[in-house]
Enzyme design. Structure first.
Site, PDB file in Angstrom:
ATOM      1  CB  SER A 124      -0.844  -0.028   1.279  1.00  0.00           C
ATOM      2  OG  SER A 124      -1.407   1.228   1.519  1.00  0.00           O
ATOM      3  CB  THR A 126      -0.442   3.100   4.090  1.00  0.00           C
ATOM      4  OG1 THR A 126      -0.572   3.716   5.341  1.00  0.00           O
ATOM      5  CG2 THR A 126      -0.083   1.651   4.300  1.00  0.00           C
ATOM      6  CE1 TYR A 151      -4.166  -2.979   5.666  1.00  0.00           C
ATOM      7  CE2 TYR A 151      -3.907  -0.615   5.292  1.00  0.00           C
ATOM      8  CZ  TYR A 151      -4.051  -1.896   4.802  1.00  0.00           C
ATOM      9  OH  TYR A 151      -4.080  -2.097   3.436  1.00  0.00           O
ATOM     10  CE  LYS A 155      -1.758  -4.685   3.461  1.00  0.00           C
ATOM     11  NZ  LYS A 155      -1.984  -5.975   2.822  1.00  0.00           N
ATOM     12  CG  ASN A 201     -11.564   3.469   2.526  1.00  0.00           C
ATOM     13  OD1 ASN A 201     -11.726   2.271   2.702  1.00  0.00           O
ATOM     14  ND2 ASN A 201     -10.500   4.101   2.978  1.00  0.00           N
ATOM     15  NE  ARG A 233      -5.142  10.217   1.046  1.00  0.00           N
ATOM     16  CZ  ARG A 233      -4.937  11.331   1.751  1.00  0.00           C
ATOM     17  NH1 ARG A 233      -4.574  12.447   1.136  1.00  0.00           N
ATOM     18  NH2 ARG A 233      -5.083  11.336   3.050  1.00  0.00           N
TER      19      ARG A 233
HETATM   20  P1  NAD Z   1     -11.217  -6.908   1.238  1.00  0.00           P
HETATM   21  O1  NAD Z   1     -11.438  -6.900   2.702  1.00  0.00           O
HETATM   22  O2  NAD Z   1     -12.366  -6.662   0.334  1.00  0.00           O
HETATM   23  O3  NAD Z   1     -10.525  -8.286   0.818  1.00  0.00           O
HETATM   24  C1  NAD Z   1      -9.682  -9.010   1.683  1.00  0.00           C
HETATM   25  C2  NAD Z   1     -10.160 -10.439   1.702  1.00  0.00           C
HETATM   26  O4  NAD Z   1      -9.327 -11.196   2.579  1.00  0.00           O
HETATM   27  C3  NAD Z   1     -11.594 -10.593   2.209  1.00  0.00           C
HETATM   28  O5  NAD Z   1     -12.336 -11.346   1.273  1.00  0.00           O
HETATM   29  C4  NAD Z   1     -11.461 -11.327   3.542  1.00  0.00           C
HETATM   30  O6  NAD Z   1     -12.555 -12.171   3.803  1.00  0.00           O
HETATM   31  C5  NAD Z   1     -10.150 -12.075   3.324  1.00  0.00           C
HETATM   32  N1  NAD Z   1      -9.406 -12.407   4.548  1.00  0.00           N
HETATM   33  C6  NAD Z   1      -9.053 -11.581   5.569  1.00  0.00           C
HETATM   34  N2  NAD Z   1      -8.374 -12.266   6.506  1.00  0.00           N
HETATM   35  C7  NAD Z   1      -8.290 -13.552   6.059  1.00  0.00           C
HETATM   36  C8  NAD Z   1      -7.717 -14.733   6.595  1.00  0.00           C
HETATM   37  N3  NAD Z   1      -7.139 -14.733   7.799  1.00  0.00           N
HETATM   38  N4  NAD Z   1      -7.793 -15.866   5.880  1.00  0.00           N
HETATM   39  C9  NAD Z   1      -8.410 -15.892   4.671  1.00  0.00           C
HETATM   40  N5  NAD Z   1      -8.990 -14.803   4.137  1.00  0.00           N
HETATM   41  C10 NAD Z   1      -8.934 -13.646   4.821  1.00  0.00           C
HETATM   42  O7  NAD Z   1     -10.043  -5.866   0.935  1.00  0.00           O
HETATM   43  P2  NAD Z   1      -9.524  -5.273  -0.451  1.00  0.00           P
HETATM   44  O8  NAD Z   1      -9.839  -3.829  -0.477  1.00  0.00           O
HETATM   45  O9  NAD Z   1      -9.925  -6.141  -1.569  1.00  0.00           O
HETATM   46  O10 NAD Z   1      -7.961  -5.383  -0.211  1.00  0.00           O
HETATM   47  C11 NAD Z   1      -7.194  -6.470  -0.718  1.00  0.00           C
HETATM   48  C12 NAD Z   1      -5.756  -6.283  -0.297  1.00  0.00           C
HETATM   49  O11 NAD Z   1      -5.271  -5.028  -0.774  1.00  0.00           O
HETATM   50  C13 NAD Z   1      -5.555  -6.258   1.211  1.00  0.00           C
HETATM   51  O12 NAD Z   1      -4.333  -6.904   1.495  1.00  0.00           O
HETATM   52  C14 NAD Z   1      -5.463  -4.784   1.521  1.00  0.00           C
HETATM   53  O13 NAD Z   1      -4.717  -4.549   2.681  1.00  0.00           O
HETATM   54  C15 NAD Z   1      -4.720  -4.271   0.292  1.00  0.00           C
HETATM   55  N6  NAD Z   1      -4.931  -2.842   0.036  1.00  0.00           N
HETATM   56  C16 NAD Z   1      -6.200  -2.353  -0.090  1.00  0.00           C
HETATM   57  C17 NAD Z   1      -6.392  -0.986  -0.321  1.00  0.00           C
HETATM   58  C18 NAD Z   1      -7.777  -0.414  -0.433  1.00  0.00           C
HETATM   59  O14 NAD Z   1      -7.925   0.790  -0.316  1.00  0.00           O
HETATM   60  N7  NAD Z   1      -8.820  -1.220  -0.679  1.00  0.00           N
HETATM   61  C19 NAD Z   1      -5.282  -0.127  -0.450  1.00  0.00           C
HETATM   62  C20 NAD Z   1      -4.014  -0.661  -0.340  1.00  0.00           C
HETATM   63  C21 NAD Z   1      -3.838  -2.033  -0.098  1.00  0.00           C
HETATM   64  N1  UFG Z   2     -12.262  11.597   3.442  1.00  0.00           N
HETATM   65  C1  UFG Z   2     -13.225  12.506   3.816  1.00  0.00           C
HETATM   66  N2  UFG Z   2     -14.399  12.025   4.346  1.00  0.00           N
HETATM   67  C2  UFG Z   2     -14.642  10.688   4.516  1.00  0.00           C
HETATM   68  C3  UFG Z   2     -13.642   9.771   4.124  1.00  0.00           C
HETATM   69  C4  UFG Z   2     -12.453  10.253   3.598  1.00  0.00           C
HETATM   70  O1  UFG Z   2     -13.034  13.696   3.679  1.00  0.00           O
HETATM   71  O2  UFG Z   2     -15.728  10.320   5.004  1.00  0.00           O
HETATM   72  C5  UFG Z   2     -11.004  12.087   2.838  1.00  0.00           C
HETATM   73  C6  UFG Z   2      -9.760  11.754   3.644  1.00  0.00           C
HETATM   74  O3  UFG Z   2      -9.511  12.727   4.621  1.00  0.00           O
HETATM   75  C7  UFG Z   2      -8.697  11.716   2.526  1.00  0.00           C
HETATM   76  C8  UFG Z   2      -9.466  11.213   1.315  1.00  0.00           C
HETATM   77  O4  UFG Z   2     -10.831  11.459   1.595  1.00  0.00           O
HETATM   78  O5  UFG Z   2      -8.248  13.032   2.253  1.00  0.00           O
HETATM   79  C9  UFG Z   2      -9.279   9.724   1.051  1.00  0.00           C
HETATM   80  O6  UFG Z   2      -9.573   8.994   2.233  1.00  0.00           O
HETATM   81  P1  UFG Z   2      -9.775   7.412   2.226  1.00  0.00           P
HETATM   82  O7  UFG Z   2     -10.139   6.999   3.612  1.00  0.00           O
HETATM   83  O8  UFG Z   2     -10.667   7.002   1.120  1.00  0.00           O
HETATM   84  O9  UFG Z   2      -8.319   6.869   1.823  1.00  0.00           O
HETATM   85  P2  UFG Z   2      -6.911   7.065   2.528  1.00  0.00           P
HETATM   86  O10 UFG Z   2      -6.029   7.746   1.534  1.00  0.00           O
HETATM   87  O11 UFG Z   2      -7.029   7.669   3.858  1.00  0.00           O
HETATM   88  O12 UFG Z   2      -6.435   5.555   2.743  1.00  0.00           O
HETATM   89  C10 UFG Z   2      -6.641   4.525   1.782  1.00  0.00           C
HETATM   90  C11 UFG Z   2      -6.804   3.193   2.493  1.00  0.00           C
HETATM   91  C12 UFG Z   2      -5.520   2.809   3.157  1.00  0.00           C
HETATM   92  C13 UFG Z   2      -4.417   2.804   2.147  1.00  0.00           C
HETATM   93  C14 UFG Z   2      -4.309   4.144   1.465  1.00  0.00           C
HETATM   94  C15 UFG Z   2      -3.274   4.137   0.404  1.00  0.00           C
HETATM   95  O13 UFG Z   2      -7.831   3.272   3.462  1.00  0.00           O
HETATM   96  O14 UFG Z   2      -5.641   1.528   3.670  1.00  0.00           O
HETATM   97  O15 UFG Z   2      -5.574   4.476   0.892  1.00  0.00           O
HETATM   98  O16 UFG Z   2      -3.450   3.046  -0.427  1.00  0.00           O
HETATM   99  F1  UFG Z   2      -3.259   2.547   2.766  1.00  0.00           F
END
Ligand code: NAD
Ligand code: UFG
Length: 340
Positions: A124, A126, A151, A155, A201, A233
């Site tokens: 990520s 992050t 979290y 990562k 989000n 973002r």
């Molecule tokens: P998601 O929660 O929709 O998908 C994650 C999946 O993993 C889920 O289906 C959940 O049931 C499964 N899971 C969790 N723990 C488990 C375990 N112990 N055993 C088996 N399955 C398990 O999340 P997503 O948004 O699809 O994210 C996928 C990956 O990308 C994650 O690793 C997340 O950290 C990473 N990521 C997501 C974002 C984002 O904004 N969505 C950003 C950066 C990184």
């Molecule tokens: N925001 C609002 N109101 C809300 C939600 C978000 O103003 O209700 C703003 C936040 O302050 C930020 C932007 O919208 O400026 C995006 O926020 P998100 O929560 O959608 O995303 P982040 O960038 O904070 O974080 C996301 C994931 C993290 C990941 C990161 C980078 O939640 O897990 O993107 O991949 F690490």
């Protein structure tokens, strides 16, 4: 290729499974469904008109992992399974360290025992913590003490774990994919993000305002050092992100060792720009109110995606309008997600 996808029933996983099936790969999903539903995979199979193998299992369960590797000889693993809620990770750090760290180490053991040597890992943006300069390149510093929540620390720690694992096993290959902000949905409107409870989000929150489930958006901070004062973002369409995984598998097949790529568009959009674009896509203006900053948030974060372009041949094709139009199609056709 035969690909094992952990967490494949989730948001990014389901879109990646579809992309894998559409590009001729065989897919087995291993997911405990803690944050997803099997319905997403039924829809993926329907869309692709292909079969997908689903194994309900937990990466904390070594026996279940061993079984899945014993059943099929996989070429590669894409590892999405993870807990991912930033706020929850602050109140439940042990759950996050256990699930994400122990689970990933278990997976690596199982791969090693089965002789599977290619892994794509969901990292990520992050990991960059507070950016010193923008755009972020893969060489930008990552500092554990600047990552603002448990979290995010899982990562960054896992990036180190996987590098060390590959150093000890030089014939293994690992792609660390640093996602920026994945949004949107498949153009069919059949699969998309289905968060539990009130979304954390931005895009899921805005979509639920547009569909009438929530009253108004709270904009977290209007006094950042950004053009309009709201957070900026790099939003990336989830289908573009999914395509990056398929290309990463091809890269691993060249025995590249460890590679790290930013998956973003290179464009930053502010919260207010998102509000406007989503209002236009949905035909429903999004009521909002500027409120306090959210603790741990940064002003701006966007990628330099040049390395993924030159080494993977990957580039985001879909712009902000498609992200919002496709996200709205999913939300409006499935107001209650997969439980409709
Ligand atoms: P998601 O929660 O929709 O998908 C994650 C999946 O993993 C889920 O289906 C959940 O049931 C499964 N899971 C969790 N723990 C488990 C375990 N112990 N055993 C088996 N399955 C398990 O999340 P997503 O948004 O699809 O994210 C996928 C990956 O990308 C994650 O690793 C997340 O950290 C990473 N990521 C997501 C974002 C984002 O904004 N969505 C950003 C950066 C990184
Ligand atoms: N925001 C609002 N109101 C809300 C939600 C978000 O103003 O209700 C703003 C936040 O302050 C930020 C932007 O919208 O400026 C995006 O926020 P998100 O929560 O959608 O995303 P982040 O960038 O904070 O974080 C996301 C994931 C993290 C990941 C990161 C980078 O939640 O897990 O993107 O991949 F690490």
């Amino acid at each position: 290729m035969n690909v094992l996808v952990t967490g494949g029933a989730g948001y990014i996983g389901s879109h990646t499974c579809l992309e894998l099936l559409n590009t001729g790969h065989s897919v087995t999903v291993f997911d405990n469904l803690s944050n997803s539903s099997e319905e997403s995979l039924r829809r993926v199979a329907d869309l692709a008109q292909k079969e997908i193998v689903f194994v309900k299992g937990d990466i904390l369960d070594n026996e279940a992992l061993e079984q899945v590797f014993a059943q099929t000889q996989f070429d590669s693993v894409i590892h999405f399974a993870s807990l991912k809620a930033v706020g929850e990770s602050v109140s439940k750090p042990l759950e996050y360290y256990h699930n994400n760290l122990t689970g990933t180490v278990n997976l690596c053991y199982a791969m090693q025992n089965a002789g599977v040597k290619n892994l794509v890992f969901s990292s990520s943006a992050t990991v960059y913590g507070l950016p010193k300069s923008l755009p972020l390149t893969e060489a930008s510093p990552t500092m554990i003490h600047e990552v603002t929540n448990p979290y995010g620390r899982t990562k960054l720690m896992l990036e180190f774990v996987l590098r060390d694992w590959q150093t000890a096993n030089p014939n293994f290959n690992v792609a660390l994919l640093r996602y920026f902000n994945p949004v949107g949905a498949h153009e069919s409107g059949q699969i998309g993000e289905d968060p539990n409870g009130i979304p954390n989000n931005l895009l899921p929150y805005v979509s639920q305002v547009a569909v009438g489930k929530l009253d108004q958006l709270g904009v977290f901070g209007g006094d950042y050092e950004t053009p309009d004062g709201t957070g900026v973002r790099d939003y990336i369409h989830v289908v573009d992100l999914a395509a990056g995984h398929v290309l990463a598998l091809n890269k691993l097949a060249t025995n590249c060792g460890v590679v790290t790529y930013n998956l973003g568009t290179g464009n930053g959009y502010s919260v207010l720009e998102i509000v406007k674009a989503f209002g236009e896509a949905s035909g429903k203006p999004i009521p909002y109110k500027v409120v306090d900053r959210r603790p741990g948030d940064i002003a701006a974060c966007y990628a330099d995606p040049a390395l993924a372009k030159s080494e993977l041949g990957w580039e985001a094709k879909r712009g902000l309008k498609e992200m919002c139009v496709d996200g709205w199609r999913w939300q409006s056709q499935n107001p209650n997600g997969f439980n409709a």
